[in-house]
Design an enzyme around this catalytic site. Sequence first.
Site, PDB file in Angstrom:
ATOM      1  N   ASN A 143       0.879  -1.171   0.000  1.00 32.61           N
ATOM      2  CA  ASN A 143       0.000   0.000   0.000  1.00 32.61           C
ATOM      3  C   ASN A 143       0.915   1.219   0.000  1.00 32.61           C
ATOM      4  OD1 ASN A 143      -1.821   2.023   0.386  1.00 32.61           O
ATOM      5  ND2 ASN A 143      -2.533   1.362   2.400  1.00 32.61           N
TER       6      ASN A 143
ATOM      7  N   LYS B  73       0.097   4.169  -0.287  1.00 31.82           N
ATOM      8  CA  LYS B  73      -0.586   5.347   0.283  1.00 31.82           C
ATOM      9  C   LYS B  73      -0.364   6.563  -0.625  1.00 31.82           C
ATOM     10  CE  LYS B  73      -0.343   3.198   4.773  1.00 31.82           C
ATOM     11  NZ  LYS B  73      -0.275   3.307   6.222  1.00 31.82           N
TER      12      LYS B  73
ATOM     13  N   HIS C  48      -9.541   1.019   4.713  1.00 24.90           N
ATOM     14  CA  HIS C  48      -8.291   1.274   5.431  1.00 24.90           C
ATOM     15  C   HIS C  48      -8.576   2.206   6.616  1.00 24.90           C
ATOM     16  CE1 HIS C  48      -4.247   2.514   6.422  1.00 24.90           C
ATOM     17  NE2 HIS C  48      -3.846   1.421   5.781  1.00 24.90           N
TER      18      HIS C  48
ATOM     19  N   GLU D 232      -7.070   4.656   7.690  1.00 27.74           N
ATOM     20  CA  GLU D 232      -6.882   6.081   7.380  1.00 27.74           C
ATOM     21  C   GLU D 232      -8.127   6.650   6.695  1.00 27.74           C
ATOM     22  OE1 GLU D 232      -3.124   5.473   5.406  1.00 27.74           O
ATOM     23  OE2 GLU D 232      -2.282   4.879   7.345  1.00 27.74           O
TER      24      GLU D 232
ATOM     25  N   GLU E 228      -5.340  -4.846  10.445  1.00 31.66           N
ATOM     26  CA  GLU E 228      -4.312  -3.826  10.665  1.00 31.66           C
ATOM     27  C   GLU E 228      -4.583  -3.091  11.974  1.00 31.66           C
ATOM     28  OE1 GLU E 228      -2.385  -2.664   6.635  1.00 31.66           O
ATOM     29  OE2 GLU E 228      -4.057  -1.326   7.008  1.00 31.66           O
TER      30      GLU E 228
ATOM     31  N   GLY F 204       2.613   2.401  10.795  1.00 35.56           N
ATOM     32  CA  GLY F 204       3.553   3.503  10.640  1.00 35.56           C
ATOM     33  C   GLY F 204       4.249   3.894  11.936  1.00 35.56           C
TER      34      GLY F 204
ATOM     35  N   SER G 151       3.541  -2.095  10.274  1.00 38.81           N
ATOM     36  CA  SER G 151       4.996  -2.152  10.448  1.00 38.81           C
ATOM     37  C   SER G 151       5.615  -3.498  10.064  1.00 38.81           C
ATOM     38  CB  SER G 151       5.377  -1.754  11.876  1.00 38.81           C
ATOM     39  OG  SER G 151       4.951  -0.427  12.139  1.00 38.81           O
TER      40      SER G 151
HETATM   41  P1  13P Z   1       3.032   0.469   7.646  1.00 39.48           P
HETATM   42  O1  13P Z   1       3.544  -0.817   7.030  1.00 39.48           O
HETATM   43  O2  13P Z   1       3.742   1.680   7.160  1.00 39.48           O
HETATM   44  O3  13P Z   1       2.931   0.362   9.123  1.00 39.48           O
HETATM   45  O4  13P Z   1       1.517   0.639   7.100  1.00 39.48           O
HETATM   46  C1  13P Z   1       0.641  -0.400   7.223  1.00 39.48           C
HETATM   47  C2  13P Z   1      -0.573  -0.080   6.435  1.00 39.48           C
HETATM   48  O5  13P Z   1      -1.358   0.771   6.811  1.00 39.48           O
HETATM   49  C3  13P Z   1      -0.787  -0.796   5.180  1.00 39.48           C
HETATM   50  O6  13P Z   1      -2.057  -0.562   4.675  1.00 39.48           O
END
Ligand code: 13P
Length: 250
Positions: free
Chosen positions: A10, A12, A95, A97, A167, A173, A213
Amino acid sequence: MKRKNIAAANWKMNTTVQEGVALMTELCAHDLDRDAQVVVCAPATHLYSLGQLSTPDHVATGGQNIYTKDSGAYTGEISCPMLLSTGATYAVVGHSERRAYFAETDEFLGQKAKAALSHGLTPIFCCGEGLEIRKAGNHVAHVMNQLKASFALLTKEEVAKLVIAYEPIWAIGTGETASPEQAQEMHAAIRTFLTQAYGEEIAQGISILYGGSVKPANAKEIFGQPDVDGGLVGGASLKADSFAAIVNSF
Ligand code: 13P
């Protein structure tokens, strides 16, 4: 039934089109495990260009979001037919976010998953709890409620076609990863819910990915858990070397 191992990136809101094309090209130059399904979920602006690259059969592209309608006066939104026309075959739905910053509700996310499935796109349906909920010990109930509320709109046949991504928000992150045991606990709970609601055969066929992560250093141990069928990877997917190492961790 043997479930698919899936390593999904992803990206993002990162990379320009040119940088994304270079990243995909570099990724595909690696020797990637052919038994793993690789999915690169890139910004929508990039997907057509990525679709024009010659990539191995087991490397697919996906969108990071979709809208429920096929066309019309919905300024700024991206429909399933639009995504498909780029060559993408997957779409991230729900997601954390999007849930947090764009107020997407469980019910709306169920509608998005339904729209994706009706067009033959595979949703990577995300769920997960925040830190407060984890600390209070309510994480399993929270995630089950998310799934129940969204999947209420889906038929059994539709649920069978989903990929699910767990997740935990506190691990996204942050550099903090769920331990393999914490991931397995939730994945097993999700699979038990799927078994109870849709039957053993469907539950055993659905790939459940872990996200938060994931890095080359921890992927093998996490992917080695019995109910973890791969990962949804943010930060570590932005470097071809590290994502290739994750793909090759099954
Ligand atoms: P990270 O791997 O940067 O923690 O992000 C995970 C994520 O949100 C994947 O959709």
